[in-house]
Motif scaffolding. Structure first.
Motif, short mmCIF file in Angstrom:
data_model
loop_
_atom_site.label_atom_id
_atom_site.label_comp_id
_atom_site.label_asym_id
_atom_site.label_seq_id
_atom_site.Cartn_x
_atom_site.Cartn_y
_atom_site.Cartn_z
N ASP A 8 11.00 24.96 10.42
CA ASP A 8 11.60 24.63 11.71
C ASP A 8 12.84 23.79 11.44
OD1 ASP A 8 12.31 23.56 14.14
OD2 ASP A 8 10.26 23.00 14.71
N VAL A 9 14.01 24.25 11.87
CA VAL A 9 15.24 23.49 11.59
C VAL A 9 15.28 22.16 12.34
CG1 VAL A 9 16.66 25.48 10.98
CG2 VAL A 9 16.59 24.71 13.36
N GLY A 10 14.34 21.97 13.26
CA GLY A 10 14.24 20.68 13.92
C GLY A 10 13.47 19.66 13.11
N ASN A 11 12.94 20.11 11.99
CA ASN A 11 12.15 19.23 11.12
C ASN A 11 12.91 18.99 9.80
OD1 ASN A 11 10.38 18.11 9.28
ND2 ASN A 11 8.64 19.35 9.93
N PRO A 12 13.37 17.76 9.56
CA PRO A 12 14.17 17.49 8.36
C PRO A 12 13.45 17.86 7.06
CG PRO A 12 14.21 15.60 9.84
CD PRO A 12 13.22 16.56 10.42
N VAL A 13 12.14 17.78 7.04
CA VAL A 13 11.40 18.15 5.82
C VAL A 13 11.57 19.65 5.55
CG1 VAL A 13 9.08 18.31 4.81
CG2 VAL A 13 9.74 16.27 6.11
N ASP A 14 11.52 20.46 6.61
CA ASP A 14 11.68 21.91 6.44
C ASP A 14 13.11 22.25 6.04
OD1 ASP A 14 9.07 22.07 7.24
OD2 ASP A 14 9.48 23.01 9.18
N VAL A 15 14.08 21.53 6.59
CA VAL A 15 15.48 21.78 6.23
C VAL A 15 15.69 21.46 4.75
CG1 VAL A 15 17.87 21.09 6.63
CG2 VAL A 15 16.31 21.39 8.57
N LYS A 16 15.13 20.34 4.31
CA LYS A 16 15.26 19.96 2.90
C LYS A 16 14.61 21.02 2.01
CE LYS A 16 14.61 16.13 -0.35
NZ LYS A 16 14.23 16.98 -1.45
N ALA A 17 13.49 21.59 2.46
CA ALA A 17 12.81 22.62 1.66
C ALA A 17 13.71 23.84 1.47
CB ALA A 17 11.50 23.02 2.33
N ALA A 18 14.48 24.19 2.50
CA ALA A 18 15.38 25.34 2.39
C ALA A 18 16.51 25.03 1.40
CB ALA A 18 15.96 25.71 3.76
N VAL A 19 17.06 23.82 1.49
CA VAL A 19 18.14 23.44 0.56
C VAL A 19 17.58 23.36 -0.87
CG1 VAL A 19 19.78 21.64 -0.06
CG2 VAL A 19 19.42 22.24 2.35
N ASP A 20 16.41 22.77 -1.00
CA ASP A 20 15.78 22.66 -2.33
C ASP A 20 15.53 24.05 -2.92
OD1 ASP A 20 15.82 19.92 -2.15
OD2 ASP A 20 13.67 19.70 -1.74
N ALA A 45 17.30 26.73 -2.43
CA ALA A 45 18.59 27.25 -2.91
C ALA A 45 18.93 26.66 -4.27
CB ALA A 45 19.69 26.94 -1.90
N VAL A 46 18.75 25.35 -4.38
CA VAL A 46 19.15 24.67 -5.63
C VAL A 46 18.20 25.05 -6.77
CG1 VAL A 46 19.43 22.42 -6.73
CG2 VAL A 46 20.26 22.78 -4.39
N SER A 47 16.90 25.08 -6.48
CA SER A 47 15.97 25.35 -7.58
C SER A 47 15.99 26.82 -8.00
CB SER A 47 14.55 24.91 -7.22
OG SER A 47 14.05 25.69 -6.17
N ALA A 81 22.49 26.00 -6.82
CA ALA A 81 23.42 25.29 -5.93
C ALA A 81 23.27 25.84 -4.52
CB ALA A 81 24.87 25.49 -6.39
N LEU A 82 23.84 25.11 -3.57
CA LEU A 82 24.00 25.65 -2.21
C LEU A 82 25.49 25.62 -1.91
CD1 LEU A 82 23.07 26.60 0.56
CD2 LEU A 82 22.82 24.20 1.22
N ASN A 83 26.06 26.79 -1.64
CA ASN A 83 27.50 26.88 -1.39
C ASN A 83 27.85 27.11 0.07
OD1 ASN A 83 27.01 28.70 -4.23
ND2 ASN A 83 28.34 26.90 -4.34
N LEU A 84 26.91 27.65 0.84
CA LEU A 84 27.25 28.04 2.22
C LEU A 84 25.99 27.95 3.08
CD1 LEU A 84 29.11 31.41 2.87
CD2 LEU A 84 27.18 30.74 4.29
N ALA A 85 26.13 27.37 4.27
CA ALA A 85 25.01 27.32 5.22
C ALA A 85 25.43 27.98 6.52
CB ALA A 85 24.59 25.88 5.46
#
Ligand SMILES: NC(=O)c1ccc[n+]([C@@H]2O[C@H](COP(=O)([O-])OP(=O)(O)OC[C@H]3O[C@@H](n4cnc5c(N)ncnc54)[C@H](O)[C@@H]3O)[C@@H](O)[C@H]2O)c1
Length: 114
Positions: A64-76, A78-80, A84-88
């Motif tokens: 849920d993009v309203g949940n910072p934990v879930d947003v961090k999981a998506a970024v993590d 990409a990186v793992s 890297a994350l180049n574009l959102a």
């Protein structure tokens, strides 16, 4: 087709249907590795399956993009997965309820704004 996003990693929120799905497919066709976020994991996974069948690289994450934990999981993810994350593409969202703002209940307002 030019692979203008070759070597790049993108996160597409709400990528399980509609505009997000179309953008995820287009980015992958242009060479990007794409992390597909959606509230509904099965929708995100179905988009990922299409990309993988076409020879691309994608990863599905529920969240849920309203949940910072879930947003961090998506970024993590990409990186793992891709380094890297180049574009959102911050696409996830819901249509506003019909009617006047003053008539929306507070929970509906919070859901809309997150
Ligand atoms: N289609 C239009 O005409 C239009 C017009 C203006 C704005 N928009 C906006 O564009 C975006 C995409 O529209 P669409 O028509 O493709 O919508 P859609 O309903 O087809 O797709 C939205 C996707 O986002 C997901 N989603 C919803 N809330 C989420 C959340 N909190 N976290 C993660 N995923 C979530 C849904 O599960 C769905 O797969 C939305 O933000 C919408 O409000 C669309």
């Amino acid at each position: 087709m030019d692979e203008q996003f070759a070597g790049k990693t993108a996160v597409v929120t709400g990528g399980g249907s509609g505009i997000g799905e179309a953008v995820a497919l287009a980015l992958a066709a242009e060479g990007a590795s794409v992390v597909v976020n959606d509230l509904r994991l099965e929708s995100a996974q179905a988009v990922v399956d299409k990309i993988i069948a076409a020879g691309g690289k994608e990863t599905a994450v529920a969240g849920d993009v309203g949940n910072p934990v879930d947003v961090k999981a998506a970024v993590d993810a990409a990186v793992s997965e891709y380094g890297a994350l180049n574009l959102a593409f911050n696409n996830a969202g819901i249509a506003s309820p019909n009617g006047l703002l003053a008539d929306i209940d507070i929970e509906g307002y919070r859901r809309l704004m997150t």
